[in-house]
Design an enzyme around this catalytic site. Structure first.
Site, PDB file in Angstrom:
ATOM      1  N   CYS A   1       0.454   2.376  13.083  1.00  0.00           N
ATOM      2  CA  CYS A   1       1.629   3.207  12.836  1.00  0.00           C
ATOM      3  C   CYS A   1       1.735   4.323  13.863  1.00  0.00           C
ATOM      4  O   CYS A   1       2.804   4.805  14.143  1.00  0.00           O
ATOM      5  CB  CYS A   1       1.556   3.818  11.450  1.00  0.00           C
ATOM      6  SG  CYS A   1       1.020   2.659  10.231  1.00  0.00           S
TER       7      CYS A   1
ATOM      8  N   GLY B   1       0.808  -1.217   0.000  1.00  0.00           N
ATOM      9  CA  GLY B   1       0.000   0.000   0.000  1.00  0.00           C
ATOM     10  C   GLY B   1       0.840   1.266   0.000  1.00  0.00           C
ATOM     11  O   GLY B   1       0.555   2.221  -0.730  1.00  0.00           O
TER      12      GLY B   1
ATOM     13  N   THR C   1      12.995  -7.149 -10.454  1.00  0.00           N
ATOM     14  CA  THR C   1      12.554  -8.548 -10.558  1.00  0.00           C
ATOM     15  C   THR C   1      11.316  -8.757  -9.698  1.00  0.00           C
ATOM     16  O   THR C   1      11.255  -8.321  -8.552  1.00  0.00           O
ATOM     17  CB  THR C   1      13.691  -9.494 -10.098  1.00  0.00           C
ATOM     18  OG1 THR C   1      14.822  -9.221 -10.920  1.00  0.00           O
ATOM     19  CG2 THR C   1      13.287 -10.949 -10.222  1.00  0.00           C
TER      20      THR C   1
ATOM     21  N   HIS D   1      -1.503  -7.814   2.223  1.00  0.00           N
ATOM     22  CA  HIS D   1      -1.571  -8.345   3.592  1.00  0.00           C
ATOM     23  C   HIS D   1      -2.811  -7.890   4.356  1.00  0.00           C
ATOM     24  O   HIS D   1      -3.034  -8.319   5.484  1.00  0.00           O
ATOM     25  CB  HIS D   1      -0.291  -8.029   4.372  1.00  0.00           C
ATOM     26  CG  HIS D   1      -0.107  -6.609   4.804  1.00  0.00           C
ATOM     27  ND1 HIS D   1      -0.339  -6.198   6.087  1.00  0.00           N
ATOM     28  CD2 HIS D   1       0.303  -5.510   4.130  1.00  0.00           C
ATOM     29  CE1 HIS D   1      -0.058  -4.907   6.197  1.00  0.00           C
ATOM     30  NE2 HIS D   1       0.330  -4.463   5.020  1.00  0.00           N
TER      31      HIS D   1
END
Ligand code: PLP
Length: 385
Positions: free
Chosen positions: A324, A71, A236, A200
């Site tokens: 957070c 995100g 990658t 997630h």
């Protein structure tokens, strides 16, 4: 002690089906999709398959999706990429209740000569769309407004917002990290230009996300180097993560309605019982336009952190504010923007449920919450004895 996990807006358990799908891509099918040999090259079709699974959940074309690391990256890429592609416009409109992944990037823009407009919200956490409409002008490059709030679950009317923005040369980005997989979305019927999601949060792996870029939306590449992701996001590919994210989206698409019903019933049972049994408890956020899994409740005169620690002793995981910001003593910026008084904002707890929660877990928490609240109130200097 068994863990009771009510912190699904912070992160979710990886679904067993997702894990099984990912496993071969670590030690057996570990080739690089860019390689010329079959061993690596064959992986390209797995990435295409995952892109189709995500596209089906969102109702868009697979070519409109860029895989990212989650995100935060999708939000950053959307904001900086859209602005780099519109150098003649210098105003960004957002809201005061965005996740820091959006708000911090927007506030940093002010140091680079941009004008930032932060829209306020009302007591229910809702926006005034007339105010938004009045703020859009010829200098507006980007409107970035979240789909659903991570702390309160409040859902913004993004499709209506898209109608206001369309046709004015403005790009509309939405951080839908909390919405995708929890409520149905259909980008085919919407004018959203850019949308962020994160694996997630919907029982997929950490470190895998998507930025949706509507065909025709101008967006500068955000990682330079290789040709991956159409040159927009070089590097990658995180093959196991992408495969897992695809499967998580397939599961969400197949089960979203029945899971919503189950999760909402459990959330409502938990919320109603707590509001009834704990004095001076109040619900934060628009009760109606809300994610089915989230309940944000304030308990006056006690500290959210103290409640969390006591819940933790019983094996119950919840959160105060966003993951957070918890750990800081500042009350949540979202609740403050809604005008929740300091005494209540400090004592706020977010319960966020998922398809894996059970009735027994809810009943156990309903039993413990009034005990915890009463015990802490006994100790509170703000409560008359
Ligand atoms: N946006 C919102 C609304 C979120 O809730 C989160 C995570 O909590 C993010 C962005 C960041 O997502 P990620 O952890 O995948 O970087």
């Amino acid at each position: 002690m068994k863990t009771i996990y009510f912190d699904n807006n912070a992160t979710t358990k990886v679904a067993e089906e997702v894990l099984q799908e990912m496993k071969p891509y670590f030690c057996d099918l570990y080739g690089n999709p860019s390689s010329m040999h079959t061993f690596g090259g064959q992986i390209g079709k797995e990435i295409r398959h995952a892109r189709e699974q995500v596209a089906r959940l969102l109702g868009c074309d697979p070519s409109e999706l860029v895989f990212t690391s989650g995100g935060t990256e999708s939000d950053s890429a959307a904001i900086t990429g859209a602005l780099a592609a519109a150098p003649n416009r210098r105003t960004v409109i957002t809201t005061r209740v965005e996740h820091p992944a959006v708000l911090a990037v927007c506030r940093e823009l002010e140091n680079h000569g941009y004008t930032l407009v932060e829209l306020g919200v009302d007591k229910a956490g809702q926006l005034d769309l007339a105010e938004l409409e009045g703020q859009i002008d010829d200098d507006t490059a980007l409107v970035t407004i979240m789909y659903a709030n991570n702390e309160t679950g409040v859902i913004f009317p993004i499709d209506k917002i898209a109608e206001l923005v369309t046709g004015r040369g403005v790009v509309l980005h939405t951080d839908a990290v909390q919405a995708v997989g929890k409520i149905p979305l259909n980008l085919a019927k919407s004018n959203i230009d850019l949308l962020s999601l994160s694996g997630h949060k919907l029982h997929g792996p950490k470190g895998a996300g998507v930025l949706y870029v509507r065909k025709g939306t101008r967006l500068s590449p955000f990682m330079l180097g290789g040709h991956q992701e159409g040159g927009r996001r070089a590097g990658t590919e995180n093959v196991p993560g992408i495969v897992g994210l695809g499967k998580a989206c397939e599961l969400a698409a197949a089960n979203i309605e029945q899971e919503n019903r189950k999760v909402k019933r459990l959330r409502d049972k938990l919320e109603n019982a707590i509001l009834e049994s704990c004095p001076d408890a109040r619900l934060n956020g628009d009760k109606k336009n809300r994610l089915p899994n989230t309940a944000n409740i304030s308990f006056e005169y006690i500290e959210g952190e103290a409640i969390l620690l006591m819940l933790d002793k019983y094996g119950i995981c919840a959160s105060s504010g966003s993951a957070c910001t918890s750990g800081s003593l500042e009350p949540s910026h979202v609740l403050r923007a809604m005008g929740v008084p300091f005494t209540a904002a400090h004592g706020s707890i977010r319960f966020s449920l998922s398809r894996y929660n059970t009735e027994d877990e809810v009943d156990y928490t309903i039993e413990k919450m009034p005990q915890i609240v009463n015990q802490l109130r006994e100790l509170s200097p703000f409560v008359a004895k």
